[in-house]
Design an enzyme around this catalytic site. Sequence first.
Site, mmCIF file in Angstrom:
data_model
loop_
_atom_site.group_PDB
_atom_site.id
_atom_site.type_symbol
_atom_site.label_atom_id
_atom_site.label_comp_id
_atom_site.label_asym_id
_atom_site.label_seq_id
_atom_site.Cartn_x
_atom_site.Cartn_y
_atom_site.Cartn_z
ATOM 1 N N ASN A 6 5.428 -14.579 2.238
ATOM 2 C CA ASN A 6 4.447 -14.582 3.325
ATOM 3 C C ASN A 6 3.165 -15.326 2.928
ATOM 4 O OD1 ASN A 6 5.977 -13.244 5.206
ATOM 5 N ND2 ASN A 6 5.268 -11.213 4.590
ATOM 6 N N ASP A 24 6.230 -1.380 6.819
ATOM 7 C CA ASP A 24 6.033 -0.184 5.997
ATOM 8 C C ASP A 24 6.908 0.969 6.492
ATOM 9 O OD1 ASP A 24 4.268 -1.391 4.296
ATOM 10 O OD2 ASP A 24 2.458 -0.601 5.260
ATOM 11 N N ASP A 43 14.349 22.718 -30.301
ATOM 12 C CA ASP A 43 13.983 24.028 -29.745
ATOM 13 C C ASP A 43 13.243 24.930 -30.719
ATOM 14 O OD1 ASP A 43 16.004 24.605 -31.505
ATOM 15 O OD2 ASP A 43 17.303 25.618 -30.056
ATOM 16 N N ASN A 54 2.811 -5.574 9.447
ATOM 17 C CA ASN A 54 2.736 -4.784 8.225
ATOM 18 C C ASN A 54 3.034 -3.313 8.485
ATOM 19 O OD1 ASN A 54 1.953 -4.486 5.371
ATOM 20 N ND2 ASN A 54 0.239 -3.323 6.194
ATOM 21 N N ASP A 79 18.698 17.538 -33.140
ATOM 22 C CA ASP A 79 19.146 18.408 -34.215
ATOM 23 C C ASP A 79 20.634 18.679 -34.017
ATOM 24 O OD1 ASP A 79 19.193 20.024 -36.393
ATOM 25 O OD2 ASP A 79 17.746 21.491 -35.662
ATOM 26 N N GLU A 100 0.805 -1.224 0.000
ATOM 27 C CA GLU A 100 0.000 0.000 0.000
ATOM 28 C C GLU A 100 0.836 1.270 0.000
ATOM 29 O OE1 GLU A 100 0.241 -1.377 4.325
ATOM 30 O OE2 GLU A 100 -0.016 -2.243 2.353
ATOM 31 N N ASP A 152 10.168 21.585 -34.490
ATOM 32 C CA ASP A 152 10.448 20.448 -33.613
ATOM 33 C C ASP A 152 9.228 19.988 -32.822
ATOM 34 O OD1 ASP A 152 13.235 20.132 -34.153
ATOM 35 O OD2 ASP A 152 13.606 21.963 -33.025
#
Length: 851
Positions: free
Chosen positions: A665, A694, A597, A690, A333, A291, A601
């Site tokens: 797990n 985390d 540029d 958990n 270019d 999550e 382009d």
Amino acid sequence: MIEVKAAAARPGETAPMRHHAGGDAMSGDATSPEATGLGSAEAAARLAQYGPNSLEVAGRESWVVSLLKRFSNPLVVILLFAAGVSALTGEAASFAIIAGVIGLSVLIDLVQERRAEDAAAALRQRVALTVQVLRDGQWGERPAAALVPGDVVRLAAGSLVPADGWLLEARDLFVNEALLTGEAYPVEKTAAAAEDDAHAVFMGSSVVSGTARVLIAATGHATRLGEIARSLRREPPPTAFTLGIHRFGLLILRLTVLMVLFVLLGNLLLGRPVLDSFLFALALAVGLTPELLPMVVSVTLARGALRMAQRQVIVKRLSAIHDLGAMDVLCSDKTGTLTEAQVRVVRQLDGTGAPSEEVLDWAKVNAGFETGLRSPLDEAILAAPGAMPAGWRKIDEVPFDFERRRVSVLAEREGRRFLVVKGAPEDVLALCVAHRPAGAAVPRALDPAARAAAEAVFARLGEEGFRALGIAWREVDVTRAHIDTADEAELVFAGYVAFLDPPKESARPALAELAALGVVVKVVTGDNERVTRRVCTELGLPCEGLLTGPELAALDDEALSARLGRTTAFCRVTPAQKARVIRAFRRAGHVVGYLGDGINDAPSLHAADVGLSVEGAVDVAKDAAAMILLRHELGVLAEGVREGRRTFANIMKYVMMGTSSNFGNMLSMAAAVLLLPFLPMLPVQILANNLLYDLSETAIPFDRVDAEAVTRPRHWDMRTVRDFMLVLGPLSSAFDLLTFGLLAGVFGAGAALFQTGWFIESMATQVLVIFLIRTRGNPFASRPHPLLVASSLGVLAVAVALPFTPFGAWLGFVPPPPALLAALAGLTVAYLGAVELAKRWFHARHRSLAG
């Protein structure tokens, strides 16, 4: 005079402005609004009334709205339901942990997303579109978003039209309205009292040539483009990065649903309490879901954008960081990227190769009166020694376009009118029927011998590394007041103006740097092949093959694809051909970047996986680009590629850790349900596991990355993720089963001690394996970031100490004996050694298969 009546209307439809009966729309007298512009106070009032000039939603959601939206997430809804069931059944500990998981996940995601939004907005502001606006009688640069109805703005070649408005003045104005009309060719616009589309400009179009002064009539969603946007409301197509995240989520979701259903069914078949089984399954779903992935992604990308900004690269679209890191082909270019773009005139030659000052005089007349976007070549002509020839007056102009590759000016001097043409030498020469050598009183026929001599002069200039423009002219009737492309015929060839644009000293090491990073540079230019080959040779860029625009036009898509690998430079190509080359590379499976540029382009910047422009680029190029380089240097881009790969590497660390840990797990829980007479962990203990895991991973976005991770392009590869999961997941489960045997067989653990022991072992293996998975090499040689060390080891210390605290007892833990802790430590060390061996085998095998 023009009066703003209704800002929400659009030019050409319900007219927002009306001409007064006795006024002149173009007069611009000192008392008219279009002469002085709006006052600051009035502009502020109108901005408050009409809102910002943007098609994006004004402002952003409040904290409360953003917070409430997160509670609509299906996973959060399940957790809230579980928390409610726990509260109603008196499971206070489960309720507290579930509430903590919800609060932590939602709060971290919300805070980090807001920070990422702020960082991205600040960076985008640095390259936001600005416009020349008349306010309080003074012209000045202002953000386009601050425009209001009634403002007066200036436009020039290369400008994006910032809003809908009427033309007060226009000189040789040609506008590309393809976004609105689908018409590929520019249309001419004029200033007049009549109210129709020919005398109005619209947001979303761009100025190809000429200049204009515009009275803004409608802004933001009230523009014609705003109405189209409202009617469509389409989400932008997903990027490669977004698709990768989506595929990863689906992989985890399928595995999680499958395993949770299996565990729930197993518990029910074994006759365990329904509520406990249900809560266990819900807790397992939470524990198996990564999550924090959205938080890790948003923080990592935002941090990458900030680091790239320090390296002179502004990121407009965060997901483009991944695309830049995955880039393996860069199309660029030549001018300004491989060369200095400090062009100077070095020669002016007639068709025989003899010096001719008359050629430069004709060129100065053309460049001096041209109102389109001036190229460095035009600036060099005007800066060349010698004054602008006196006595000339401009009559008309046919602006430059990239199909004709030339610009023509009709000018008068001493009662005679001349059409003066400047452009690509091969195209200009093809239009000529005569030439006038230096010193000749009258033109001579351009017979085959003279034409061949002129072509040989051009070829020699290219071989010597000089760029060239062809100059031609012809006299027309003195009554001619307008010209078009049909008049560009039967010309007298004056000769060539030759320019020197030396290669950049910094380009050679930058090209070598990009090559070392696995990025192949392809030169895509409108210049001729001789000049391009010379520049490539001087820069040490292997020029394996050249393909010209005419040759490319004769190839179908299959034939073009076959030529891509052995072609280094694409020369004399049109904007449409540039975009076609980029699409061909993408179809071949490459991730393509394009650096440009100019006006021409923009199609290529849109076509590329990641469009790159520079701060000094024209508006249309900067608007189309996903990233802006603050310095026009390939070295800056090379560092940006490295940063993109570092950012993606940290995201993949979390993915690899999450998949291998979660899959292991899953297998362990499935085995435990079948082998044990009690739950291997209580639902509240799974949630605590958990939550702590985390927390241990929150510093991954700040982690250091091995040098090996940035040496070659990297992209989402779900096969590698899956294979890694299938190798390390079962290995993790094997050590879990050893832990089960140790707890039940050696220590005779009951439910509480078993759950405590597996909780500690699970936390130790999950947390410490972070330091192995984060690097492909020796974990002792790759130093993690101090924040990651602190968060991981801190969480592990909390997990080990938890059973000895009152809170641990509340969760159902009991203090384990020292002998058990020592045995678990030994198992953990053995597990880490096995993971390191498996990791090295996996990466070696994967590398050999990839190679």
